[in-house]
Design a protein around this motif. Structure first.
Motif, PDB file in Angstrom:
ATOM      1  N   THR A  19      10.140  57.998  56.668  1.00  0.00           N
ATOM      2  CA  THR A  19      10.706  58.117  55.346  1.00  0.00           C
ATOM      3  C   THR A  19      10.666  59.573  54.904  1.00  0.00           C
ATOM      4  N   THR A  20      11.520  59.901  53.935  1.00  0.00           N
ATOM      5  CA  THR A  20      11.506  61.223  53.332  1.00  0.00           C
ATOM      6  C   THR A  20      10.361  61.281  52.339  1.00  0.00           C
ATOM      7  N   ARG A  21       9.605  62.362  52.363  1.00  0.00           N
ATOM      8  CA  ARG A  21       8.432  62.462  51.512  1.00  0.00           C
ATOM      9  C   ARG A  21       8.770  63.079  50.168  1.00  0.00           C
ATOM     10  N   SER A  22       7.948  62.765  49.176  1.00  0.00           N
ATOM     11  CA  SER A  22       8.041  63.408  47.871  1.00  0.00           C
ATOM     12  C   SER A  22       7.510  64.837  47.985  1.00  0.00           C
ATOM     13  N   VAL A  23       8.114  65.759  47.245  1.00  0.00           N
ATOM     14  CA  VAL A  23       7.577  67.124  47.239  1.00  0.00           C
ATOM     15  C   VAL A  23       6.192  67.163  46.618  1.00  0.00           C
ATOM     16  N   PHE A  24       5.797  66.092  45.913  1.00  0.00           N
ATOM     17  CA  PHE A  24       4.469  66.043  45.320  1.00  0.00           C
ATOM     18  C   PHE A  24       3.420  65.482  46.288  1.00  0.00           C
ATOM     19  N   ASP A  25       3.824  65.150  47.515  1.00  0.00           N
ATOM     20  CA  ASP A  25       2.849  64.855  48.567  1.00  0.00           C
ATOM     21  C   ASP A  25       2.353  66.202  49.086  1.00  0.00           C
ATOM     22  N   ALA A  26       1.342  66.724  48.428  1.00  0.00           N
ATOM     23  CA  ALA A  26       0.945  68.121  48.612  1.00  0.00           C
ATOM     24  C   ALA A  26       0.546  68.436  50.043  1.00  0.00           C
ATOM     25  N   GLY A  27      -0.238  67.564  50.664  1.00  0.00           N
ATOM     26  CA  GLY A  27      -0.695  67.843  52.018  1.00  0.00           C
ATOM     27  C   GLY A  27       0.446  67.891  53.013  1.00  0.00           C
ATOM     28  N   ALA A  28       1.368  66.933  52.881  1.00  0.00           N
ATOM     29  CA  ALA A  28       2.520  66.902  53.787  1.00  0.00           C
ATOM     30  C   ALA A  28       3.396  68.137  53.593  1.00  0.00           C
ATOM     31  N   LEU A  29       3.626  68.527  52.343  1.00  0.00           N
ATOM     32  CA  LEU A  29       4.455  69.696  52.060  1.00  0.00           C
ATOM     33  C   LEU A  29       3.802  70.954  52.608  1.00  0.00           C
ATOM     34  N   ARG A  30       2.502  71.090  52.385  1.00  0.00           N
ATOM     35  CA  ARG A  30       1.806  72.279  52.873  1.00  0.00           C
ATOM     36  C   ARG A  30       1.897  72.403  54.388  1.00  0.00           C
ATOM     37  N   LEU A  31       1.655  71.286  55.091  1.00  0.00           N
ATOM     38  CA  LEU A  31       1.679  71.326  56.552  1.00  0.00           C
ATOM     39  C   LEU A  31       3.061  71.706  57.083  1.00  0.00           C
ATOM     40  N   GLU A  32       4.103  71.173  56.483  1.00  0.00           N
ATOM     41  CA  GLU A  32       5.467  71.475  56.939  1.00  0.00           C
ATOM     42  C   GLU A  32       5.822  72.938  56.668  1.00  0.00           C
ATOM     43  N   LEU A  33       5.443  73.427  55.497  1.00  0.00           N
ATOM     44  CA  LEU A  33       5.744  74.829  55.192  1.00  0.00           C
ATOM     45  C   LEU A  33       4.997  75.768  56.132  1.00  0.00           C
ATOM     46  N   GLU A  34       3.715  75.501  56.352  1.00  0.00           N
ATOM     47  CA  GLU A  34       2.933  76.387  57.211  1.00  0.00           C
ATOM     48  C   GLU A  34       3.404  76.318  58.657  1.00  0.00           C
ATOM     49  N   PHE A  76      12.095  66.289  52.577  1.00  0.00           N
ATOM     50  CA  PHE A  76      11.516  65.989  51.267  1.00  0.00           C
ATOM     51  C   PHE A  76      12.606  65.682  50.244  1.00  0.00           C
ATOM     52  N   ARG A  77      12.174  64.995  49.189  1.00  0.00           N
ATOM     53  CA  ARG A  77      13.047  64.731  48.051  1.00  0.00           C
ATOM     54  C   ARG A  77      12.303  65.132  46.774  1.00  0.00           C
ATOM     55  N   PRO A  78      13.055  65.572  45.752  1.00  0.00           N
ATOM     56  CA  PRO A  78      12.377  65.921  44.503  1.00  0.00           C
ATOM     57  C   PRO A  78      11.616  64.734  43.929  1.00  0.00           C
ATOM     58  N   MET A  79      12.240  63.556  43.955  1.00  0.00           N
ATOM     59  CA  MET A  79      11.614  62.326  43.476  1.00  0.00           C
ATOM     60  C   MET A  79      11.985  61.204  44.451  1.00  0.00           C
ATOM     61  N   THR A  80      10.993  60.511  44.968  1.00  0.00           N
ATOM     62  CA  THR A  80      11.275  59.384  45.865  1.00  0.00           C
ATOM     63  C   THR A  80      11.335  58.072  45.104  1.00  0.00           C
ATOM     64  N   SER A  81      10.902  58.066  43.845  1.00  0.00           N
ATOM     65  CA  SER A  81      10.936  56.856  43.033  1.00  0.00           C
ATOM     66  C   SER A  81      11.962  57.009  41.925  1.00  0.00           C
ATOM     67  N   SER A  82      12.330  55.872  41.340  1.00  0.00           N
ATOM     68  CA  SER A  82      13.297  55.896  40.240  1.00  0.00           C
ATOM     69  C   SER A  82      12.797  55.002  39.119  1.00  0.00           C
ATOM     70  N   LEU A  83      13.211  55.323  37.913  1.00  0.00           N
ATOM     71  CA  LEU A  83      12.809  54.532  36.756  1.00  0.00           C
ATOM     72  C   LEU A  83      13.750  53.351  36.621  1.00  0.00           C
ATOM     73  N   SER A  84      13.203  52.141  36.807  1.00  0.00           N
ATOM     74  CA  SER A  84      13.999  50.927  36.720  1.00  0.00           C
ATOM     75  C   SER A  84      14.196  50.474  35.286  1.00  0.00           C
ATOM     76  N   SER A  85      13.150  50.566  34.470  1.00  0.00           N
ATOM     77  CA  SER A  85      13.278  50.204  33.064  1.00  0.00           C
ATOM     78  C   SER A  85      12.144  50.810  32.270  1.00  0.00           C
ATOM     79  N   ALA A  86      12.355  50.909  30.973  1.00  0.00           N
ATOM     80  CA  ALA A  86      11.332  51.364  30.027  1.00  0.00           C
ATOM     81  C   ALA A  86      11.400  50.459  28.815  1.00  0.00           C
ATOM     82  N   ILE A  87      10.281  49.796  28.494  1.00  0.00           N
ATOM     83  CA  ILE A  87      10.246  48.823  27.413  1.00  0.00           C
ATOM     84  C   ILE A  87       9.230  49.273  26.379  1.00  0.00           C
ATOM     85  N   ASP A  88       9.654  49.358  25.116  1.00  0.00           N
ATOM     86  CA  ASP A  88       8.774  49.750  24.022  1.00  0.00           C
ATOM     87  C   ASP A  88       8.173  48.518  23.349  1.00  0.00           C
TER      88      ASP A  88
END
Length: 389
Positions: A19-34, A76-88
């Motif tokens: 799968t494509t990782r989130s850019v907020f998966d810090a360890g994965a991003l660091r390893l790929e960049l290095e 990587f993707r900026p966001m791997t999740s999406s907002l399905s709904s928001a209920i107040d």
């Protein structure tokens, strides 16, 4: 938090090529960049841009080395999740977010808004103003099986990555400025330890910059993880779902307690408190005729009298028509509180119920996958910052 803790952590999760990782998966991003010869010092630049522009393309991140763009685009993707709904909730104090993960599964995060100027704290007027707490999930489902909690009915599905945890904060930040984060949503955070640690390190670093003192991790009592959490996450608050003053009742309502005997758990908490010098939040759900009697208040007081704790008494929220539990009467809750306060000098609060009309109250967190609807969340003290010493 030092940069090496965030970007060079030995706790980093393995990179999955499926799968494509989130850019907020810090360890994965660091390893790929290095691996590509790119300094991990560019990570804050990437995160800041994505937080400000969640729907951006990674090609739009400014001031990166040319070699970084094809790498980011492919893995990587900026966001791997999406907002399905928001209920107040009806009073607009609580917002429940239903978030769809990359694998199609759903988790919930709950925003709880407070006006800190209302009421008093320790008998004094409160400073400040409006603030928001975000309750995040760490797993899809939960394997602990607590009988009073709706999430336990789902069973365990999978752990969230650090990126999927952090993305809940990114989604929530579009609705409110988040001041506090509590790991009291779906799942047992200490059963997803590496991702928890990495996510908290990201949240308390740049660009989120949450204070560690405004992050609270809740656990049913995973002893081996409690023994190391202060070293890995100093100054973060620890909350323990105790819910009973003796092992027998704990095992009846919390099957996982069999693996974590009460005596050994209390020993671990003594050591944690000695090392951290921090108060511990004790969560105690009030179940009519099960754990809410005056005798049990005395048992709890004796168990905790050598600790620096805040006991949070939690009104039970129904989790379905088949529930075998009833909510304690207001009289029993106040009598329980009085025993702890007057007899044992233990600071004791009664949790304010928030979001019950949208099934956003404590213990109601469960995702009905067949209907793609949600019913969950969490709440805590009138204000989580009341936990601070």
């Amino acid at each position: 938090m030092r940069n090496k803790n965030i970007y060079s952590s030995s706790l980093s999760l393995p990179i999955s090529m499926a799968t494509t990782r989130s850019v907020f998966d810090a360890g994965a991003l660091r390893l790929e960049l290095e691996a590509a010869g790119i300094s991990f010092q560019f990570i804050p630049t990437i995160w800041k841009h994505v937080v400000q522009n969640p729907s951006c393309s990674l090609d739009d991140v400014p001031s990166l080395p040319a070699a970084a763009y094809p790498l980011l685009r492919s893995k990587f993707r900026p966001m791997t999740s999406s907002l399905s709904s928001a209920i107040d909730s009806r009073d607009s104090v609580t917002t429940k977010l239903l978030i769809r993960l990359q694998n199609g599964k759903l988790v919930e995060a709950v925003i709880m808004r407070y006006d800190s100027r209302l009421g008093k704290y320790d008998g004094k007027p409160r400073p400040g103003g409006l603030r928001s707490t975000l309750c995040v999930s760490s797993q899809v489902g939960c394997k602990m099986g607590c009988k009073f909690c709706a999430t336990g009915t789902m069973g365990f599905k999978n752990n969230l990555t650090s990126g999927e945890i952090v993305e809940q904060l990114v989604h929530a930040s579009r609705f409110s400025q988040i001041r506090n984060v509590v790991f009291m949503g779906m799942g047992e955070p200490l059963n997803n330890y590496n991702a928890l640690v990495e996510a908290v390190q990201i949240m308390t670093g740049y660009p989120f910059q949450l204070s560690p003192k405004r992050v609270t991790v809740s656990t049913v009592g995973i002893i081996h993880a409690i023994n190391k959490i202060h070293e890995d996450l100093p100054n973060v608050n620890l909350a323990v779902s105790l819910h009973a003053p003796d092992q027998e009742i704990r095992c009846q309502i919390m099957p996982a307690a069999r693996a974590f005997p009460l005596g050994k758990l209390m020993d671990a908490l003594q050591l944690y408190q000695k090392n951290s010098q921090q108060k511990i939040l004790i969560e105690y759900i009030m179940l009519d005729g099960v754990n809410d009697q005056e005798q049990q208040a005395h048992q709890l007081g004796k168990l905790l009298e050598t600790f620096k704790v805040v006991v949070n008494l939690i009104p039970y929220n129904p989790v379905g028509t088949s529930s075998c539990f009833q909510t304690s009467t207001e009289q029993n809750v106040k009598k329980f509180q009085k025993v702890l306060r007057s007899e044992y000098n233990i600071r004791t609060t009664i949790r304010q119920t928030m979001g019950e009309d949208i099934n956003g109250a404590c213990g109601q967190l469960v995702v009905n996958l067949s209907e793609q609807r949600s019913a969950g969340g969490s709440n805590l003290l009138t204000d989580i910052e009341d936990l601070r010493i």
